[in-house]
Design a protein around this motif. Structure first.
Motif, PDB file in Angstrom:
ATOM      1  N   HIS A  55       0.809  -1.216   0.000  1.00 43.58           N
ATOM      2  CA  HIS A  55       0.000   0.000   0.000  1.00 43.58           C
ATOM      3  C   HIS A  55       0.848   1.274   0.000  1.00 43.58           C
ATOM      4  O   HIS A  55       0.411   2.317  -0.490  1.00 43.58           O
ATOM      5  N   PHE A  56       2.088   1.186   0.524  1.00 46.06           N
ATOM      6  CA  PHE A  56       2.929   2.376   0.622  1.00 46.06           C
ATOM      7  C   PHE A  56       3.381   2.876  -0.755  1.00 46.06           C
ATOM      8  O   PHE A  56       3.897   3.985  -0.878  1.00 46.06           O
ATOM      9  N   GLY A  57       3.198   2.083  -1.789  1.00 47.85           N
ATOM     10  CA  GLY A  57       3.619   2.493  -3.124  1.00 47.85           C
ATOM     11  C   GLY A  57       2.499   2.968  -4.022  1.00 47.85           C
ATOM     12  O   GLY A  57       2.715   3.214  -5.218  1.00 47.85           O
ATOM     13  N   GLN A  58       1.287   3.132  -3.476  1.00 48.50           N
ATOM     14  CA  GLN A  58       0.148   3.491  -4.327  1.00 48.50           C
ATOM     15  C   GLN A  58       0.300   4.867  -4.972  1.00 48.50           C
ATOM     16  O   GLN A  58      -0.024   5.048  -6.152  1.00 48.50           O
ATOM     17  N   MET A  59       0.829   5.825  -4.214  1.00 48.34           N
ATOM     18  CA  MET A  59       0.982   7.170  -4.781  1.00 48.34           C
ATOM     19  C   MET A  59       2.024   7.197  -5.894  1.00 48.34           C
ATOM     20  O   MET A  59       1.972   8.064  -6.772  1.00 48.34           O
ATOM     21  N   GLU A  60       2.950   6.244  -5.875  1.00 49.06           N
ATOM     22  CA  GLU A  60       3.942   6.185  -6.941  1.00 49.06           C
ATOM     23  C   GLU A  60       3.276   5.896  -8.289  1.00 49.06           C
ATOM     24  O   GLU A  60       3.761   6.335  -9.334  1.00 49.06           O
ATOM     25  N   CYS A  61       2.178   5.158  -8.274  1.00 43.55           N
ATOM     26  CA  CYS A  61       1.429   4.905  -9.521  1.00 43.55           C
ATOM     27  C   CYS A  61       0.971   6.218 -10.139  1.00 43.55           C
ATOM     28  O   CYS A  61       1.117   6.439 -11.349  1.00 43.55           O
ATOM     29  N   LEU A  62       0.405   7.105  -9.317  1.00 45.37           N
ATOM     30  CA  LEU A  62      -0.121   8.365  -9.823  1.00 45.37           C
ATOM     31  C   LEU A  62       1.008   9.260 -10.331  1.00 45.37           C
ATOM     32  O   LEU A  62       0.847   9.976 -11.325  1.00 45.37           O
ATOM     33  N   LYS A  63       2.159   9.222  -9.645  1.00 44.56           N
ATOM     34  CA  LYS A  63       3.293  10.037 -10.088  1.00 44.56           C
ATOM     35  C   LYS A  63       3.806   9.579 -11.447  1.00 44.56           C
ATOM     36  O   LYS A  63       4.178  10.397 -12.299  1.00 44.56           O
ATOM     37  N   LEU A  64       3.835   8.254 -11.654  1.00 41.81           N
ATOM     38  CA  LEU A  64       4.281   7.741 -12.947  1.00 41.81           C
ATOM     39  C   LEU A  64       3.270   8.044 -14.051  1.00 41.81           C
ATOM     40  O   LEU A  64       3.645   8.356 -15.186  1.00 41.81           O
ATOM     41  N   GLY A  76       2.966   2.918 -14.668  1.00 45.64           N
ATOM     42  CA  GLY A  76       2.037   3.554 -13.732  1.00 45.64           C
ATOM     43  C   GLY A  76       0.630   2.988 -13.847  1.00 45.64           C
ATOM     44  O   GLY A  76      -0.017   2.680 -12.845  1.00 45.64           O
ATOM     45  N   TYR A  77       0.138   2.820 -15.085  1.00 45.01           N
ATOM     46  CA  TYR A  77      -1.206   2.272 -15.287  1.00 45.01           C
ATOM     47  C   TYR A  77      -1.280   0.794 -14.897  1.00 45.01           C
ATOM     48  O   TYR A  77      -2.295   0.345 -14.340  1.00 45.01           O
ATOM     49  N   LEU A  78      -0.219   0.053 -15.158  1.00 41.93           N
ATOM     50  CA  LEU A  78      -0.189  -1.351 -14.711  1.00 41.93           C
ATOM     51  C   LEU A  78      -0.268  -1.422 -13.189  1.00 41.93           C
ATOM     52  O   LEU A  78      -1.005  -2.243 -12.624  1.00 41.93           O
ATOM     53  N   GLY A  79       0.508  -0.562 -12.540  1.00 44.02           N
ATOM     54  CA  GLY A  79       0.465  -0.530 -11.079  1.00 44.02           C
ATOM     55  C   GLY A  79      -0.890  -0.127 -10.548  1.00 44.02           C
ATOM     56  O   GLY A  79      -1.373  -0.658  -9.543  1.00 44.02           O
ATOM     57  N   LEU A  80      -1.530   0.836 -11.234  1.00 48.05           N
ATOM     58  CA  LEU A  80      -2.866   1.277 -10.823  1.00 48.05           C
ATOM     59  C   LEU A  80      -3.854   0.113 -10.846  1.00 48.05           C
ATOM     60  O   LEU A  80      -4.672  -0.036  -9.935  1.00 48.05           O
ATOM     61  N   MET A  81      -3.781  -0.738 -11.856  1.00 51.18           N
ATOM     62  CA  MET A  81      -4.693  -1.880 -11.967  1.00 51.18           C
ATOM     63  C   MET A  81      -4.415  -2.947 -10.905  1.00 51.18           C
ATOM     64  O   MET A  81      -5.336  -3.582 -10.400  1.00 51.18           O
ATOM     65  N   LEU A  82      -3.140  -3.125 -10.567  1.00 49.49           N
ATOM     66  CA  LEU A  82      -2.784  -4.209  -9.642  1.00 49.49           C
ATOM     67  C   LEU A  82      -2.851  -3.788  -8.173  1.00 49.49           C
ATOM     68  O   LEU A  82      -3.372  -4.518  -7.334  1.00 49.49           O
ATOM     69  N   LEU A  83      -2.317  -2.619  -7.858  1.00 48.03           N
ATOM     70  CA  LEU A  83      -2.122  -2.240  -6.461  1.00 48.03           C
ATOM     71  C   LEU A  83      -3.329  -1.547  -5.840  1.00 48.03           C
ATOM     72  O   LEU A  83      -3.405  -1.409  -4.627  1.00 48.03           O
ATOM     73  N   LEU A  84      -4.274  -1.084  -6.660  1.00 49.62           N
ATOM     74  CA  LEU A  84      -5.426  -0.360  -6.136  1.00 49.62           C
ATOM     75  C   LEU A  84      -6.714  -1.092  -6.483  1.00 49.62           C
ATOM     76  O   LEU A  84      -6.796  -1.796  -7.483  1.00 49.62           O
ATOM     77  N   ASP A  85      -7.721  -0.896  -5.631  1.00 54.59           N
ATOM     78  CA  ASP A  85      -9.057  -1.388  -5.933  1.00 54.59           C
ATOM     79  C   ASP A  85     -10.070  -0.305  -5.577  1.00 54.59           C
ATOM     80  O   ASP A  85      -9.703   0.794  -5.172  1.00 54.59           O
ATOM     81  N   GLU A  86     -11.342  -0.611  -5.722  1.00 50.74           N
ATOM     82  CA  GLU A  86     -12.366   0.423  -5.542  1.00 50.74           C
ATOM     83  C   GLU A  86     -12.472   0.928  -4.113  1.00 50.74           C
ATOM     84  O   GLU A  86     -13.081   1.962  -3.846  1.00 50.74           O
ATOM     85  N   LEU A  91      -7.519   6.087  -5.194  1.00 53.08           N
ATOM     86  CA  LEU A  91      -8.131   5.907  -6.511  1.00 53.08           C
ATOM     87  C   LEU A  91      -9.226   6.948  -6.731  1.00 53.08           C
ATOM     88  O   LEU A  91      -9.374   7.506  -7.822  1.00 53.08           O
ATOM     89  N   MET A  92      -9.979   7.214  -5.679  1.00 50.68           N
ATOM     90  CA  MET A  92     -11.022   8.246  -5.779  1.00 50.68           C
ATOM     91  C   MET A  92     -10.392   9.616  -6.045  1.00 50.68           C
ATOM     92  O   MET A  92     -10.890  10.391  -6.878  1.00 50.68           O
ATOM     93  N   LEU A  93      -9.261   9.904  -5.365  1.00 49.14           N
ATOM     94  CA  LEU A  93      -8.575  11.170  -5.590  1.00 49.14           C
ATOM     95  C   LEU A  93      -8.108  11.279  -7.041  1.00 49.14           C
ATOM     96  O   LEU A  93      -8.195  12.340  -7.661  1.00 49.14           O
ATOM     97  N   TYR A  94      -7.627  10.167  -7.564  1.00 52.31           N
ATOM     98  CA  TYR A  94      -7.147  10.156  -8.950  1.00 52.31           C
ATOM     99  C   TYR A  94      -8.295  10.436  -9.920  1.00 52.31           C
ATOM    100  O   TYR A  94      -8.171  11.248 -10.845  1.00 52.31           O
ATOM    101  N   ILE A  95      -9.433   9.790  -9.692  1.00 49.52           N
ATOM    102  CA  ILE A  95     -10.590   9.966 -10.585  1.00 49.52           C
ATOM    103  C   ILE A  95     -11.129  11.396 -10.485  1.00 49.52           C
ATOM    104  O   ILE A  95     -11.425  12.035 -11.500  1.00 49.52           O
ATOM    105  N   VAL A  96     -11.238  11.915  -9.254  1.00 48.57           N
ATOM    106  CA  VAL A  96     -11.721  13.288  -9.074  1.00 48.57           C
ATOM    107  C   VAL A  96     -10.764  14.276  -9.732  1.00 48.57           C
ATOM    108  O   VAL A  96     -11.186  15.234 -10.392  1.00 48.57           O
ATOM    109  N   GLY A  97      -9.451  14.044  -9.557  1.00 42.97           N
ATOM    110  CA  GLY A  97      -8.463  14.925 -10.174  1.00 42.97           C
ATOM    111  C   GLY A  97      -8.561  14.934 -11.681  1.00 42.97           C
ATOM    112  O   GLY A  97      -8.499  15.999 -12.321  1.00 42.97           O
ATOM    113  N   LEU A  98      -8.747  13.750 -12.286  1.00 38.60           N
ATOM    114  CA  LEU A  98      -8.916  13.674 -13.743  1.00 38.60           C
ATOM    115  C   LEU A  98     -10.176  14.403 -14.189  1.00 38.60           C
ATOM    116  O   LEU A  98     -10.182  15.105 -15.207  1.00 38.60           O
TER     117      LEU A  98
END
Length: 336
Positions: A55-64, A76-86, A91-98
């Motif tokens: 879990h400590f590496g989740q923000m690294e996905c968004l940075k990549l 980064g997108y591969l990590g997003l699919m594997l390391l995060l879930d709903e 993930l919510m922050l990422y979606i809201v930011g987009l």
């Protein structure tokens, strides 16, 4: 790492190798190591597939994902699919930011009207990146639908108290655009925000060295310039507002170093602010003297902006400009 893990003969040995690798990855994250960020995330994906917490590496996905290179984005997108879930908040922050980025770039007037209440609410969100993007999105909304300006006056003024420079600079820009589209907003900021803006500019001008915001020895010149532009709008045509900002303008004009482009940019905006606000003879002489120094600079770009500003200044204080007549003539000869 994979070879070391596969060579382990017991579960205890595997856990020891994974702990060592995770500690090294944590250290790289803390040091903001950009060169090996994609390799570290690839390691985390392998560790995740073995069943260990990552879990400590989740923000690294968004940075990549936010990086410019395709290989980094792909990891980064591969990590997003594997390391995060709903269930993950990031993930919510990422979606809201987009969503805010998309709305800020392509929203129509109809979309702006429908989504303005949600954007206004997100300006109070606890995450500074979301607040920053919501403020940028608000700029698009008020340009598309100026009637909504009054809805954003209070949230915008609250952003002026931010300590996070990214949020603060977007808040200042939002207030600037509000003043341009709404006379009511202009009066509101004059009455409620000038003292706070002056204090913020003074704090930044007097702040010690900060590597995060330092450019050529000056703390956040971009924020300096945004604040000066907003003060210029608030002081124009209002004697009381102009009086409140004279001391800080004199400080910025006299203490900012002019041997670097960042300093010259601040001095230029400061001069333009001094020439735009209500009459203060001493400050205007100081401003015109700065323009005289611009004319003596070896950089033709700086000499050009100095001459351009003197053309405006001569309409305000011709006598002060006359003192630099010899320098102006030398400058003109240099262009011939």
């Amino acid at each position: 790492m994979i070879r070391a893990i596969r060579a382990c003969k017991t579960a205890a040995e595997e856990r020891a190798v994974v702990r060592k690798e995770c500690a090294a990855i944590r250290a790289a994250i803390n040091e903001n190591d950009q060169d090996y960020r994609h390799r570290n995330l690839a390691k985390l994906m392998f560790i995740h597939m073995l069943g260990y917490p990552t879990h400590f590496g989740q923000m690294e996905c968004l940075k990549l994902i936010a990086s410019t290179g395709f290989p980094e984005k792909r990891i980064g997108y591969l990590g997003l699919m594997l390391l995060l879930d709903e269930r993950q908040e990031v993930l919510m922050l990422y979606i809201v930011g987009l969503a805010l980025c998309a709305l800020g770039n392509i929203s129509s007037a109809e979309m702006a009207r429908d989504l303005a209440p949600d954007v206004e609410r997100l300006m109070q969100f606890r995450d500074p990146n979301i607040r920053k993007k919501a403020a940028l999105c608000s700029i698009r909304i008020i340009k598309k639908v100026p009637d909504l300006a009054e809805n954003f006056m209070h949230p915008a003024s609250s952003l002026l108290k931010e300590k996070h420079h990214g949020v603060l600079i977007t808040g200042v820009q939002l207030c600037t655009d509000l003043c341009k589209v709404s006379s009511e907003a202009l009066e509101y900021f004059r009455e409620n925000c000038i003292e706070g803006l002056v204090k913020t500019l003074r704090d930044i001008a007097n702040s010690p060295y900060s590597p995060e915001y330092d450019i050529a020895g000056i703390t956040d010149p971009f924020l300096h310039i945004r604040l000066l532009k907003l003060l210029r709008i608030l002081g124009q045509g209002d004697a009381d507002a102009s009086d409140c900002m004279t001391d800080i303008l004199a400080q910025v004009a006299s203490r900012t170093e002019s041997n670097k482009n960042a300093g010259n940019a601040i001095l230029y905006e400061c001069v333009e602010t001094i020439m735009s606000i209500e009459d203060n003879g001493g400050l205007r002489v100081l401003a015109i003297n700065i323009l005289g120094r611009f004319l003596s600079n070896r950089d033709n770009n700086i000499r050009y902006v100095g001459l351009n500003m003197l053309m405006k200044a001569i309409m305000v204080d011709a006598k002060a400009v006359q003192r630099h007549r010899a320098t102006i003539l030398e400058c003109v000869k240099g262009f011939i």
